[in-house]
Design a protein around this motif. Structure first.
Motif, mmCIF file in Angstrom:
data_model
loop_
_atom_site.group_PDB
_atom_site.id
_atom_site.type_symbol
_atom_site.label_atom_id
_atom_site.label_comp_id
_atom_site.label_asym_id
_atom_site.label_seq_id
_atom_site.Cartn_x
_atom_site.Cartn_y
_atom_site.Cartn_z
ATOM 1 N N HIS A 55 0.840 -1.185 0.000
ATOM 2 C CA HIS A 55 0.000 0.000 0.000
ATOM 3 C C HIS A 55 0.879 1.240 0.000
ATOM 4 N N GLU A 57 1.536 5.486 0.611
ATOM 5 C CA GLU A 57 1.218 6.524 1.576
ATOM 6 C C GLU A 57 0.683 7.765 0.861
ATOM 7 N N GLY A 171 -7.594 -0.149 8.189
ATOM 8 C CA GLY A 171 -6.307 0.413 7.819
ATOM 9 C C GLY A 171 -6.357 1.194 6.530
ATOM 10 N N HIS A 172 -7.267 0.793 5.611
ATOM 11 C CA HIS A 172 -7.377 1.452 4.318
ATOM 12 C C HIS A 172 -8.836 1.533 3.911
ATOM 13 N N PRO A 187 -4.760 5.173 2.926
ATOM 14 C CA PRO A 187 -4.399 4.775 4.294
ATOM 15 C C PRO A 187 -5.026 5.682 5.345
ATOM 16 N N GLU A 189 -4.956 7.319 8.994
ATOM 17 C CA GLU A 189 -4.027 7.695 10.061
ATOM 18 C C GLU A 189 -4.828 7.888 11.343
#
Length: 537
Positions: A55, A57, A171-172, A187, A189
């Protein structure tokens, strides 16, 4: 002014061009073409994703086409800068940059779909939170109480929107809308507090700047924002997905954690009979395998249904006797770990409309026995020797990709259709297609995709790809999933608006995913016919 993330109508003039909110709507339908950093090498479109694919960023960049009603659609570049989760809300921060001149006489459309953030594993869909008092989306605004926000050509404009946090840690997430089609792999955060937004530097000077050209504007434009207060009830901005998969033997409907498996009664009972046939015993054995493989369904309701012929009393009695007979056979297969109850509802809940040209097929669809239960919305299950329609396939979230190449083309009248690879993302397949106008004038695309299929979804929204279907050779038919809304249902499929000459317009449809061994499918594309061997990426 709070810019809306929903449908918007505004004037595109030299002073206040068009709605910045168009960035956060699915108004344009044009393919994402690159931009941003070069990606890691992607697998070929016909291949399954490399298990080791990483993946990426943020920031990540895509391009799409902003739809302007009346013509003059413009290329838009969108950069995803932040996607933060503070434990209660999500905040997305994006840059919006027009890459082509905006025609002053154009206006935006109010028929556009809202943007969505999707957890592709659970199927939970998140929409931008609106202020309960004003009905305007929270986040960046320009003038309070107005939904028109200026667009500064040649100058990237940064702004934010807020969403309810997903029910499960993710997570995504996947983004859809803004003419970008399918944008997976964003992604998330996790933060204690959102990153503070830049201080506004143009709020008090719009009238002055509006008379200037793009070259005279400052390099960065920031706006004030309205952040949702802690404790705001944002449940109305979460949506579930309903999916429908059909075979000759059975069909399965999933809506959130509620699952309904429907066995076609004509394969299980003779006419007006309540004694299961020999074929029914094998079907019920496979149903039991499916139910064991689905975690959680300790309580199962067996519901019998008939068609509309016969009296109401006869239909209710027959449907109950059939449900009880199936329940008894199923109990023998499942043992004591399940609680089974039986109900008969006669012809009260048809799934197909009787009396039309396909009356015989519709009545056959209405004669059925259903199993209703709940399962965790993150669960995979079924498969193997179980019912094909009930197999639940959940993969990892897809990685972000820059672009896709068409794998097939088709034509209907003056409209050309580019078909892109299917992309497997969590529990779903995302199908992007590109529409092109081969004439010299604007035209409306005849999708021919809204025809109803007996026993299939009967709520296809006109003008969308909701009538498209995916077919497996000798296997299930997969229908476009639907969003469960406060007002009912809507297709998780883009509306196709007026097509201008010379541009390609991307449209998206979402389907429940097949098993990992399925490498390609046939796309039933309405008036464009069937396109075989569309690869799954």
């Amino acid at each position: 002014m709070t810019a809306r993330a929903l449908a918007t109508t505004c004037a595109a003039t030299a002073c206040a061009a068009t709605a910045l909110s168009l960035l956060l709507t699915s108004c344009g339908i044009i393919p994402g073409l690159g931009g941003g950093d070069a990606p890691a090498e992607d697998p070929a479109p016909s291949a399954a994703p490399d298990a080791a694919a990483a993946h990426r960023e943020l920031p990540l960049t895509r391009q799409g086409r902003m739809f302007i009603d009346g013509g003059g659609d413009v290329l838009l570049e969108i950069t995803f800068r932040k996607l933060q989760h503070n434990g209660e809300y999500l905040m997305i921060e994006v840059d919006h940059d027009l890459l082509e001149p905006l025609r002053a006489s154009g206006t935006s459309t109010d028929r556009t779909a809202p943007i969505r953030l999707l957890d592709p594993v659970t199927g939970e869909v998140l929409r931008a939170i609106k202020d309960p008092g004003t009905g305007l989306s929270l986040g960046t605004y320009f003038t309070e109480g107005s939904d028109v926000t200026p667009v500064h050509q040649g100058i990237p404009t940064t702004f934010r929107r807020y969403f309810p946090a997903p029910s499960h840690d993710a997570g995504h997430l996947t983004f859809t809308g803004s003419g970008l089609g399918h944008v997976p792999g964003l992604p998330v955060e996790y933060v204690d507090e959102f990153t503070p937004s830049p201080e506004p530097n143009i709020h008090d000077y719009f009238n002055e700047y509006a008379e200037k050209t793009a070259d005279e504007l400052p390099g960065e434009l920031f706006y004030p924002e309205e952040v949702p207060e802690p404790g705001l009830d944002a449940s109305a901005f979460r949506q579930g997905i309903e999916s429908f998969v059909d075979t000759a033997e059975s069909s399965t409907t999933r809506s959130g954690d509620r699952e309904t498996i429907s066995l076609h009664a004509d394969r299980m009972f003779d006419v007006n009979a309540d004694e299961p046939t020999a074929e029914a015993a094998e079907t019920i054995r496979r149903t039991a395998l499916t139910l064991r493989e689905n975690p959680g369904p300790g309580e199962i309701t067996v519901v019998g249904h008939t068609d509309g012929s016969g009296s109401d009393a006869h239909n209710r009695e027959l449907s109950l006797r059939r449900a009880e007979a199936v329940r008894d056979l199923l109990a023998e297969e499942l043992g004591e770990d399940f609680t089974l109850t039986a109900e008969g509802r006669g012809s009260e809940e048809p799934v197909a409309e009787e009396g039309g040209e396909d009356d015989e097929q519709a009545r056959a669809r209405n004669r059925r026995v259903e199993f209703v239960f709940t399962v965790p919305d993150t669960a995979a299950g079924a498969g193997g020797e179980g019912l094909d329609s009930a197999a639940r396939h959940v993969a990892a979230p897809a990685v972000f990709f820059e672009d896709l190449e068409p794998v097939a083309t088709a034509e209907h009248g003056d409209v050309e259709l580019n078909v892109y690879p299917l992309v497997r993302d969590g529990a779903y397949l995302f199908q992007m297609v590109g529409f092109g106008n081969s004439t010299l004038s604007d035209l409306e695309a005849d999708l021919g995709a809204g025809e109803e299929v007996a026993g299939g979804p009967d709520r296809v929204t006109e003008g969308t790809l909701g009538g498209f279907r995916l077919l497996e050779p000798d296997g299930p038919t997969r229908y476009v999933v639907r969003l469960v809304t406060e007002d009912g249902y809507e297709d998780f499929a883009d509306e196709v608006l007026t097509l201008s000459p010379g541009d390609e317009y991307l449209a998206l449809a979402v389907f429940p995913a097949p098993g990992p061994d399925v490498a390609s499918m046939t796309l039933h594309a309405g008036a464009f016919g069937e396109i075989p061997d569309v690869p799954i990426r």
